[in-house]
Design a protein around this motif. Structure first.
Motif, PDB file in Angstrom:
ATOM      1  N   TYR A  33     -23.889 -79.724 -15.093  1.00 51.36           N
ATOM      2  CA  TYR A  33     -23.892 -78.683 -13.782  1.00 51.36           C
ATOM      3  C   TYR A  33     -24.811 -79.077 -12.753  1.00 51.36           C
ATOM      4  CZ  TYR A  33     -20.203 -77.129 -16.753  1.00 51.36           C
ATOM      5  OH  TYR A  33     -19.190 -76.757 -17.156  1.00 51.36           O
ATOM      6  N   ILE A  34     -24.947 -78.327 -11.311  1.00 54.29           N
ATOM      7  CA  ILE A  34     -25.705 -78.263 -10.320  1.00 54.29           C
ATOM      8  C   ILE A  34     -25.721 -76.425  -9.998  1.00 54.29           C
ATOM      9  CG2 ILE A  34     -26.221 -78.187  -8.046  1.00 54.29           C
ATOM     10  CD1 ILE A  34     -24.927 -81.539  -8.284  1.00 54.29           C
ATOM     11  N   VAL A  35     -26.759 -76.179 -10.751  1.00 57.26           N
ATOM     12  CA  VAL A  35     -26.919 -74.876  -9.851  1.00 57.26           C
ATOM     13  C   VAL A  35     -28.098 -74.368  -8.803  1.00 57.26           C
ATOM     14  CG1 VAL A  35     -28.268 -72.763 -10.513  1.00 57.26           C
ATOM     15  CG2 VAL A  35     -27.646 -73.561 -12.244  1.00 57.26           C
ATOM     16  N   ASP A  36     -27.026 -74.253  -7.795  1.00 58.73           N
ATOM     17  CA  ASP A  36     -28.169 -74.143  -6.191  1.00 58.73           C
ATOM     18  C   ASP A  36     -28.547 -73.219  -6.233  1.00 58.73           C
ATOM     19  OD1 ASP A  36     -28.197 -74.232  -3.298  1.00 58.73           O
ATOM     20  OD2 ASP A  36     -26.292 -74.750  -2.610  1.00 58.73           O
ATOM     21  N   LEU A  37     -30.238 -73.218  -5.891  1.00 60.79           N
ATOM     22  CA  LEU A  37     -30.686 -72.460  -5.932  1.00 60.79           C
ATOM     23  C   LEU A  37     -31.096 -71.567  -3.550  1.00 60.79           C
ATOM     24  CD1 LEU A  37     -33.833 -73.771  -6.918  1.00 60.79           C
ATOM     25  CD2 LEU A  37     -32.468 -72.141  -8.523  1.00 60.79           C
ATOM     26  N   ASP A  38     -30.318 -72.321  -3.274  1.00 60.35           N
ATOM     27  CA  ASP A  38     -29.661 -71.355  -1.757  1.00 60.35           C
ATOM     28  C   ASP A  38     -28.857 -70.373  -2.241  1.00 60.35           C
ATOM     29  OD1 ASP A  38     -31.697 -73.110  -0.963  1.00 60.35           O
ATOM     30  OD2 ASP A  38     -30.374 -74.711  -1.085  1.00 60.35           O
ATOM     31  N   LEU A  39     -28.009 -70.145  -3.428  1.00 59.20           N
ATOM     32  CA  LEU A  39     -27.098 -69.322  -3.646  1.00 59.20           C
ATOM     33  C   LEU A  39     -27.773 -68.207  -3.889  1.00 59.20           C
ATOM     34  CD1 LEU A  39     -24.062 -70.803  -4.833  1.00 59.20           C
ATOM     35  CD2 LEU A  39     -24.419 -70.498  -2.661  1.00 59.20           C
ATOM     36  N   PRO A  40     -27.514 -67.044  -4.163  1.00 59.62           N
ATOM     37  CA  PRO A  40     -27.837 -65.521  -4.719  1.00 59.62           C
ATOM     38  C   PRO A  40     -27.900 -65.768  -5.823  1.00 59.62           C
ATOM     39  CG  PRO A  40     -26.216 -64.704  -2.573  1.00 59.62           C
ATOM     40  CD  PRO A  40     -26.269 -66.509  -2.591  1.00 59.62           C
ATOM     41  N   PRO A  41     -28.578 -64.795  -6.296  1.00 60.20           N
ATOM     42  CA  PRO A  41     -28.878 -65.298  -7.519  1.00 60.20           C
ATOM     43  C   PRO A  41     -27.581 -64.686  -8.518  1.00 60.20           C
ATOM     44  CG  PRO A  41     -30.535 -64.274  -7.135  1.00 60.20           C
ATOM     45  CD  PRO A  41     -30.153 -63.637  -6.002  1.00 60.20           C
ATOM     46  N   GLU A  42     -27.285 -63.974  -8.233  1.00 56.71           N
ATOM     47  CA  GLU A  42     -25.319 -63.238  -8.644  1.00 56.71           C
ATOM     48  C   GLU A  42     -24.548 -64.660  -8.543  1.00 56.71           C
ATOM     49  OE1 GLU A  42     -27.819 -59.839  -7.819  1.00 56.71           O
ATOM     50  OE2 GLU A  42     -27.628 -61.485  -6.818  1.00 56.71           O
ATOM     51  N   GLN A  43     -24.587 -65.202  -8.212  1.00 53.28           N
ATOM     52  CA  GLN A  43     -23.500 -66.546  -7.394  1.00 53.28           C
ATOM     53  C   GLN A  43     -23.443 -68.052  -8.538  1.00 53.28           C
ATOM     54  OE1 GLN A  43     -22.274 -66.911  -3.802  1.00 53.28           O
ATOM     55  NE2 GLN A  43     -22.453 -64.745  -2.982  1.00 53.28           N
ATOM     56  N   ARG A  44     -25.185 -67.782  -8.269  1.00 51.04           N
ATOM     57  CA  ARG A  44     -25.388 -69.133  -9.321  1.00 51.04           C
ATOM     58  C   ARG A  44     -25.095 -69.895 -10.457  1.00 51.04           C
ATOM     59  NH1 ARG A  44     -31.865 -68.551  -8.227  1.00 51.04           N
ATOM     60  NH2 ARG A  44     -31.576 -67.867  -6.080  1.00 51.04           N
TER      61      ARG A  44
END
Length: 351
Positions: A33-44
């Motif tokens: 998976y990819i966790v996008d650090l540019d997203l708000p924490p609640e959405q990652r």
């Protein structure tokens, strides 16, 4: 190197890696998976958690049965006022996981805390004959069969570029096995010093401390070289004692930090010229004998000596980590890393 040749080399490495992985018996690969650090924490973590929603919920229910009843009020206190006890982005990420799974935030907090103090592991940092640093680890847990089913590989990205990569369990926001590309690798081994869960809860209630796995993720996120990683891991006050095993990108950049809550009790370094071309850490201080009931250290040392410094490869290190006792009924996964060559990072879920 011209463009065509460069593409051919990359494709060859990918194919070779695929052949190597598929050739290992009794294993399967984690989903990536990819966790996008540019997203708000609640959405990652939404994609990861949704893919494993039912299994993660079951694991959390099992994990919280290990929490002593007298500790539950403290965990609920932390969950009720999470932002005052858990730093961002971890508070927001756990809140998002609880929302997606439709379970209590307290359950998510408790599960994340239990992971920090219940792992039994074998980590080896080594230097080959060319000076390349390698890092091998088996992560052992109770409730092994369930955790194997939620083991995942994650690239944390910023601006579409991978900053660091980890092997973890879906629903767990901390890091126990990770690599900062072209900088360093870190694994965490539990150090059993006293009533661990009590120590952890008390530590979190103290605003000057940080959970071990959050510190590892901070280090992967913020530090860019072996020396600064060692410094942060050594002198940040943690909620529990721990062993940090760290590998760098230059000869000699390998260490086992036997850390108390406030500072290291010992830092054990690679030194190939002195014959220390590898260091083995399990869950006991390296200067003391391991207990006969849990001696994974000596089989690992024997396997590394039999391998020899000239014969270090991904496949050979995998075989070392498959040595009886080093590999045992509680092993959930094996990972091999070398930060100087990030694409080397491989993980196998043990069947």
């Amino acid at each position: 190197m011209n463009v065509v040749k460069e593409i051919w080399v990359i494709l060859s490495l990918v194919v070779l890696g695929s052949v190597l992985i598929s050739a290992q018996p009794g294993t399967r690969l984690p989903k990536s998976y990819i966790v996008d650090l540019d997203l708000p924490p609640e959405q990652r973590w939404q994609k990861v958690v949704l893919d494993y929603k039912d299994m993660v919920s079951d694991v959390h229910k099992i994990l919280i049965t290990y929490i002593p009843e007298e500790i539950l009020p403290y965990v609920e206190l932390i969950a009720t006022d999470l932002d005052n006890y858990i730093a961002q982005p971890y508070a927001g990420e756990m809140r998002g996981i609880a929302s997606v799974m439709n379970i209590s935030l307290g359950d998510v907090v408790m599960a994340n805390l239990i992971y920090d103090v219940s792992a039994f592991c074998t980590s080896i940092v080594s230097q080959d004959i060319n000076g390349q640093i390698w890092h091998s680890r088996n992560l052992d847990y109770s409730f092994t069969d369930i955790l194997k089913n939620i083991t995942v590989a994650i690239d944390f990205q910023h601006g579409g570029q991978t900053v660091y990569s980890i092997i973890t369990y879906a629903g767990y926001v901390g890091v126990l096995s990770g690599q900062r590309h072209n900088a360093f690798t870190i694994t965490v081994d539990e150090r059993d010093q006293g009533a661990l869960i009590w120590n952890l809860i008390i530590g979190i209630l103290d605003s000057n401390t940080i959970p071990v796995s959050f510190l590892v993720r901070d280090t992967l996120s913020l530090d860019t070289n072996f020396t600064s990683a060692i410094d942060r891991l050594s002198y940040t006050t943690t909620a529990a004692d721990v062993y940090f095993i760290v590998g760098g990108v230059k000869p000699g950049e390998g260490a086992v930090i036997s850390k108390g809550r406030f500072a290291p009790d010992d830092t054990w370094m690679l030194s190939a010229k002195d014959g220390r071309w590898f260091l083995v850490e399990t869950n006991y201080d390296h200067w003391l004998p391991p207990p006969p009931s849990d001696n994974r250290r000596d089989p690992a040392i024997s396997a590394m000596k039999s391998l020899g410094q000239k014969n270090i490869t991904v496949e050979n290190l995998f075989n070392v980590m498959s040595t009886p006792k080093v590999l045992n009924s509680r092993t959930t996964y094996t990972v091999i890393m070398s930060a100087v060559k990030p694409l080397v990072m491989k993980c196998w879920i043990r069947e």
